[in-house]
Design a protein around this motif. Structure first.
Motif, short mmCIF file in Angstrom:
data_model
loop_
_atom_site.label_atom_id
_atom_site.label_comp_id
_atom_site.label_asym_id
_atom_site.label_seq_id
_atom_site.Cartn_x
_atom_site.Cartn_y
_atom_site.Cartn_z
N THR A 17 10.63 21.52 109.51
CA THR A 17 11.81 21.26 108.67
C THR A 17 11.39 20.70 107.31
O THR A 17 12.24 20.27 106.53
CB THR A 17 12.74 20.27 109.38
OG1 THR A 17 11.95 19.20 109.90
CG2 THR A 17 13.49 20.93 110.50
N TYR A 18 10.09 20.67 107.03
CA TYR A 18 9.61 20.10 105.77
C TYR A 18 9.84 21.07 104.61
O TYR A 18 9.88 22.28 104.79
CB TYR A 18 8.12 19.74 105.89
CG TYR A 18 7.88 18.76 107.01
CD1 TYR A 18 8.48 17.51 106.99
CD2 TYR A 18 7.09 19.10 108.10
CE1 TYR A 18 8.30 16.61 108.03
CE2 TYR A 18 6.90 18.20 109.15
CZ TYR A 18 7.50 16.97 109.10
OH TYR A 18 7.34 16.09 110.13
N CYS A 19 9.94 20.50 103.40
CA CYS A 19 10.10 21.34 102.21
C CYS A 19 8.84 22.19 102.02
O CYS A 19 7.75 21.79 102.43
CB CYS A 19 10.27 20.46 100.97
SG CYS A 19 11.59 19.26 101.08
N GLY A 21 5.54 23.36 100.62
CA GLY A 21 4.50 22.63 99.89
C GLY A 21 4.33 21.19 100.32
O GLY A 21 3.44 20.49 99.82
N CYS A 22 5.15 20.72 101.25
CA CYS A 22 5.01 19.34 101.72
C CYS A 22 3.76 19.23 102.60
O CYS A 22 3.44 20.16 103.34
CB CYS A 22 6.25 18.94 102.53
SG CYS A 22 6.12 17.26 103.16
N LEU A 23 3.09 18.09 102.52
CA LEU A 23 1.82 17.95 103.25
C LEU A 23 1.99 17.33 104.64
O LEU A 23 1.00 17.16 105.35
CB LEU A 23 0.84 17.12 102.42
CG LEU A 23 0.47 17.76 101.06
CD1 LEU A 23 -0.40 16.81 100.25
CD2 LEU A 23 -0.24 19.09 101.27
N HIS A 24 3.22 17.01 105.03
CA HIS A 24 3.41 16.51 106.40
C HIS A 24 2.84 17.51 107.42
O HIS A 24 2.25 17.11 108.43
CB HIS A 24 4.90 16.32 106.70
CG HIS A 24 5.40 14.94 106.41
ND1 HIS A 24 4.93 13.81 107.06
CD2 HIS A 24 6.35 14.50 105.55
CE1 HIS A 24 5.58 12.74 106.61
NE2 HIS A 24 6.44 13.12 105.69
N GLY A 25 3.05 18.80 107.14
CA GLY A 25 2.56 19.82 108.08
C GLY A 25 1.05 19.77 108.24
O GLY A 25 0.53 20.01 109.34
N GLY A 51 12.96 9.35 108.93
CA GLY A 51 12.43 9.82 107.65
C GLY A 51 12.28 11.33 107.74
O GLY A 51 12.81 11.96 108.65
N CYS A 52 11.52 11.89 106.80
CA CYS A 52 11.35 13.35 106.82
C CYS A 52 10.73 13.82 108.12
O CYS A 52 11.00 14.93 108.58
CB CYS A 52 10.49 13.78 105.65
SG CYS A 52 11.29 13.51 104.06
N SER A 53 9.88 12.99 108.72
CA SER A 53 9.19 13.39 109.96
C SER A 53 9.97 12.97 111.21
O SER A 53 9.40 12.88 112.30
CB SER A 53 7.77 12.83 109.97
OG SER A 53 7.76 11.48 109.56
N THR A 212 2.12 13.79 99.18
CA THR A 212 2.98 14.09 98.03
C THR A 212 4.43 14.27 98.49
O THR A 212 4.69 14.40 99.68
CB THR A 212 2.55 15.42 97.37
OG1 THR A 212 2.70 16.47 98.32
CG2 THR A 212 1.13 15.36 96.86
N CYS A 213 5.34 14.30 97.54
CA CYS A 213 6.73 14.68 97.82
C CYS A 213 7.22 15.52 96.64
O CYS A 213 7.90 15.03 95.75
CB CYS A 213 7.62 13.45 97.99
SG CYS A 213 9.34 13.91 98.33
N PRO A 214 6.80 16.80 96.63
CA PRO A 214 7.16 17.66 95.49
C PRO A 214 8.66 17.65 95.20
O PRO A 214 9.07 17.62 94.04
CB PRO A 214 6.70 19.06 95.93
CG PRO A 214 5.70 18.83 97.00
CD PRO A 214 6.04 17.53 97.66
#
Ligand code: SF4
Ligand code: MG
Length: 251
Positions: A17-19, A21-25, A51-53, A212-214
């Motif tokens: 579900t990350y944007c 280019g997000c680096l969580h993945g 949070g995002c994760s 990051t958080c583009p």
């Protein structure tokens, strides 16, 4: 030549579900690969944050629980004490860990709980709309600091790894980055070390990923990495702050 990246078994076959280019993945992948390599997937419990994760419990293919905002290290403590045979980790962002969860992370580290905490620091609240976090850089603009973070009013960004390194109990603390391929390879080594010590029952281990958080920075993904290198790394210096194995003569 077509390069096909194999999905680690410890990641489910569901879309993140990350944007874009997000680096969580990337952080997820490093952790999942390590779980595969150590063969601990059936014996691991992860704690997802807010949070995002927040949906990390959908992504990791191991036992997962969802904690209230900032409470992942407390939930991980309970899980580990109830099931000392399991490998327990928490996964948290900086809004979650360094603000509302300050007490939980500091006290879990201070008790030397035998858990691993993975901390993704992108200097901003992501999911809730780009508000200033305790890690937001001096003069950095966010939705709640539109003129930039004024350190005279708000204080300086908190360096969590350094803060935890003032405590006696933690076994391993390292800050790595996901901003380049060489740095990501180093990050994998840190994840492997943290989970190895966890499996061996050595104590509290902590890996901070500079990320990051583009979307909320308003910078495209590749330029976001350059921005983070130029602006975050001077403040959040990479390196190993604590490795008791090395201190005890190990490698
Ligand atoms: Fe990643 Fe930022 Fe999007 Fe959250 S808001 S998923 S941190 S890019
Ligand atoms: Mg964040």
């Amino acid at each position: 030549m077509e390069i096909v990246a194999q999905r680690p078994k410890s990641l489910r076959d569901v879309q993140f579900t990350y944007c874009p280019g997000c680096l969580h993945g990337v952080a997820h992948r490093l952790i999942a690969e390590t779980m595969d390599e150590y063969g601990i997937r059936d014996n691991t419990m992860g704690i997802a944050p807010v949070g995002c994760s927040v949906f990390a419990y959908k992504f990791f293919d191991c036992d997962m629980a969802q904690a209230a905002h900032g409470r992942a290290p407390a939930v991980a403590t309970g899980m580990k004490r109830a099931r000392p045979d399991m490998v327990v980790f928490a996964y948290q962002g900086d809004g979650d860990l360094a603000a509302i969860g300050t007490a939980e992370i500091v006290h879990a580290a201070n008790r030397g709980e035998n858990i691993t905490v993975f901390f993704v620091n992108n200097a901003i609240y992501g999911m809730t709309g780009g508000q200033m976090a305790p890690t937001t850089l001096p003069n950095m603009k966010t939705t709640t600091s539109p003129y930039g973070r004024d350190v005279n009013d708000i204080g300086y960004p908190i360096r969590v790894s350094e803060l935890l390194n003032t405590l006696e109990a933690p076994y391993y603390i390292e800050r790595v980055s996901l901003l380049s391929v060489p740095d990501t390879i180093k990050a994998k080594q840190a994840v492997k070390k943290a989970l190895k010590y966890n499996i061996e029952g050595k104590g509290f281990t902590f890996v901070e990923f500079i990320s990051t958080c583009p979307t909320n920075w308003g910078i495209d993904p590749n330029k976001s990495k350059d921005w983070a290198k130029e602006n975050m790394l001077p403040y959040f210096k990479l390196g190993c702050f604590r490795d008791k194995e090395k201190d005890n003569g190990g490698k």
